[in-house]
Motif scaffolding. Structure first.
Motif, PDB file in Angstrom:
ATOM      1  N   THR A   8       0.858  -1.181   0.000  1.00 45.10           N
ATOM      2  CA  THR A   8       0.000   0.000   0.000  1.00 45.10           C
ATOM      3  C   THR A   8       0.896   1.232   0.000  1.00 45.10           C
ATOM      4  O   THR A   8       1.720   1.409   0.901  1.00 45.10           O
ATOM      5  N   ASP A  71       1.813   2.684  10.107  1.00 42.58           N
ATOM      6  CA  ASP A  71       1.341   1.373  10.544  1.00 42.58           C
ATOM      7  C   ASP A  71      -0.128   1.444  10.953  1.00 42.58           C
ATOM      8  O   ASP A  71      -0.922   0.541  10.620  1.00 42.58           O
ATOM      9  N   GLN A  73      -2.365   3.431   9.866  1.00 39.77           N
ATOM     10  CA  GLN A  73      -3.198   3.644   8.684  1.00 39.77           C
ATOM     11  C   GLN A  73      -3.198   2.445   7.744  1.00 39.77           C
ATOM     12  O   GLN A  73      -4.002   2.405   6.806  1.00 39.77           O
ATOM     13  N   GLY A  74      -2.304   1.498   7.935  1.00 36.32           N
ATOM     14  CA  GLY A  74      -2.179   0.387   7.003  1.00 36.32           C
ATOM     15  C   GLY A  74      -1.407   0.735   5.752  1.00 36.32           C
ATOM     16  O   GLY A  74      -1.587   0.104   4.704  1.00 36.32           O
ATOM     17  N   VAL A  75      -0.532   1.736   5.851  1.00 36.43           N
ATOM     18  CA  VAL A  75       0.276   2.180   4.714  1.00 36.43           C
ATOM     19  C   VAL A  75       1.668   1.575   4.826  1.00 36.43           C
ATOM     20  O   VAL A  75       2.334   1.703   5.861  1.00 36.43           O
ATOM     21  N   ASP A  76       2.123   0.924   3.778  1.00 35.33           N
ATOM     22  CA  ASP A  76       3.441   0.285   3.766  1.00 35.33           C
ATOM     23  C   ASP A  76       4.552   1.243   3.351  1.00 35.33           C
ATOM     24  O   ASP A  76       5.659   1.202   3.894  1.00 35.33           O
ATOM     25  N   ARG A 117      10.598   1.780   3.199  1.00 33.23           N
ATOM     26  CA  ARG A 117       9.235   2.274   3.420  1.00 33.23           C
ATOM     27  C   ARG A 117       9.068   3.743   3.051  1.00 33.23           C
ATOM     28  O   ARG A 117       7.931   4.200   2.870  1.00 33.23           O
ATOM     29  N   ASP A 305      -7.524   8.301   7.107  1.00 32.79           N
ATOM     30  CA  ASP A 305      -7.826   6.920   6.722  1.00 32.79           C
ATOM     31  C   ASP A 305      -7.893   6.808   5.201  1.00 32.79           C
ATOM     32  O   ASP A 305      -8.973   6.672   4.619  1.00 32.79           O
ATOM     33  N   LEU A 307      -7.149   4.431   3.144  1.00 34.22           N
ATOM     34  CA  LEU A 307      -7.730   3.178   2.652  1.00 34.22           C
ATOM     35  C   LEU A 307      -9.239   3.166   2.831  1.00 34.22           C
ATOM     36  O   LEU A 307      -9.981   2.666   1.975  1.00 34.22           O
ATOM     37  N   HIS A 321      -7.076  -2.438  -5.897  1.00 34.19           N
ATOM     38  CA  HIS A 321      -5.681  -2.781  -5.631  1.00 34.19           C
ATOM     39  C   HIS A 321      -4.727  -1.983  -6.514  1.00 34.19           C
ATOM     40  O   HIS A 321      -3.596  -1.683  -6.094  1.00 34.19           O
ATOM     41  N   ARG A 324      -4.708   1.325  -4.696  1.00 36.98           N
ATOM     42  CA  ARG A 324      -4.137   1.135  -3.351  1.00 36.98           C
ATOM     43  C   ARG A 324      -2.614   1.108  -3.377  1.00 36.98           C
ATOM     44  O   ARG A 324      -1.961   1.632  -2.463  1.00 36.98           O
TER      45      ARG A 324
END
Length: 335
Positions: A8, A71, A73-76, A117, A305, A307, A321, A324
């Motif tokens: 992501t 982390d 937020q779910g962002v890589d 990252r 947020d 995502l 995807h 994303r």
């Protein structure tokens, strides 16, 4: 790597560089620029923005705090660009060179804390077109993916022929060019209710992209990798008016070879439009392969947020995807 397996990637995230501001502190040109910014935004906006930025300084300056927020937020991966307040397009040639070098080096140092990252973008001084190529080259030499630019420089639109060497170099190198406005030339007309941002930023995006399209810059540089912040502003949802002018008027159609809407499929756009219906329309007109996740991290005009905002558009799995992270991951691999 398939889009579903891609990390992501947030392509619209900022870093604050105290070293840059220390370099310009106390200079007359900086004071004049701050006065202009104050007039454009108005006192009520400044009263809100000051505390907002101060509260976010740890996320803007400390890589560990940034990574923890990613982390959550779910962002890589983030593509980190300097705060647009660092453009300082008022600077003379000597100062401009010092500024872009310092900004590029400081951004690269910030991203070096987590190179898997954090990828970075530098700055190029648009007010001195002959330096813009050098700024881009310096950014690439420091391991950055490209540069961030505003929608115009004082007295120059992005269609100015003086920028041809810059576009050529960006195309040759595959560098990413992130178009992110700072300020709006409508000035005091937008100095209440934060119109300077809510109306000003999408207006500046639309004007800048129209300059690139109608002037033929994108015809001459079809391989240019340009990412427009804020979903390209007003242009993608009103591109039919541009197409009509191009076909109905000889002056509007004189500079570019194809209908304006066709060029949207040559550009990239972040997803930060704050409305799932607008995001779906952006994807319809530009293509799912041309839209990238963006949050404007960590400012209040972004999204906490990204995502969740993307899920709200109810895209197909493939399109979700791609936006994303698949599209951005492909660009960063190419870089």
């Amino acid at each position: 790597m398939t889009a579903a397996n891609a990390p992501t990637v947030d392509v619209h995230a900022h870093v604050l560089l105290p070293e840059v501001e220390a370099l310009v502190a106390g200079l007359p040109g900086h004071a004049e620029a701050k006065e202009l910014d104050a007039r454009r935004n108005g006192p009520a906006a400044l009263a809100v923005s000051g505390p907002m930025v101060r509260e976010r300084i740890p996320r803007l300056t400390d890589p560990a705090v940034r990574l923890a927020a990613m982390d959550a937020q779910g962002v890589d991966v983030q593509l980190v660009s300097p705060s647009p307040s660092h453009y300082h397009y008022w600077a003379d040639e000597d100062l401009a060179e010092k500024l872009y070098r310092l900004a590029n080096e400081a951004t690269a140092a910030h991203c070096s804390a987590a190179p898997e990252r954090l990828r970075g973008l530098g700055l190029a001084p648009l007010q001195h077109p002959e330096q813009a190529v050098r700024g881009l080259d310096h950014a690439l030499e420091r391991g950055l993916a490209g540069v961030e630019i505003s929608s115009h420089a004082p007295g120059r639109e992005l269609s100015d022929p003086a920028y041809e060497p810059f576009w050529t170099r960006a195309e040759e190198t595959g560098a990413l060019v992130f178009l992110h406005p700072f300020g709006c030339t409508l000035d005091e007309r937008l100095d209440r209710w934060y119109l300077s941002n809510t109306v000003g930023q999408p207006t500046e995006n639309a004007v800048a992209l129209s300059q690139l399209i109608f002037s033929g810059v994108l015809d001459r540089h079809p391989g240019l990798t340009l990412i427009a912040a804020h979903g390209g502003g007003y242009l993608p949802t009103h591109i039919g008016r541009s197409d009509h002018a191009w076909s109905a008027r000889s002056d509007a159609g004189a500079g570019c070879a194809h209908p304006p809407s066709s060029y949207l499929k040559r550009l990239y756009f972040d997803s930060l439009v704050h409305d799932p219906h607008v995001l779906r329309e952006l994807i319809r007109v530009a293509g799912a392969d041309r839209v990238l996740l963006g949050s404007d991290f960590p400012f209040d005009m972004g999204t906490e947020d990204p995502l969740g905002a993307l899920r709200a558009a109810r895209l197909s799995d493939a399109d979700f995807h791609a936006v994303r992270g698949g599209n951005a991951a492909a660009l960063l691999r190419k870089d």
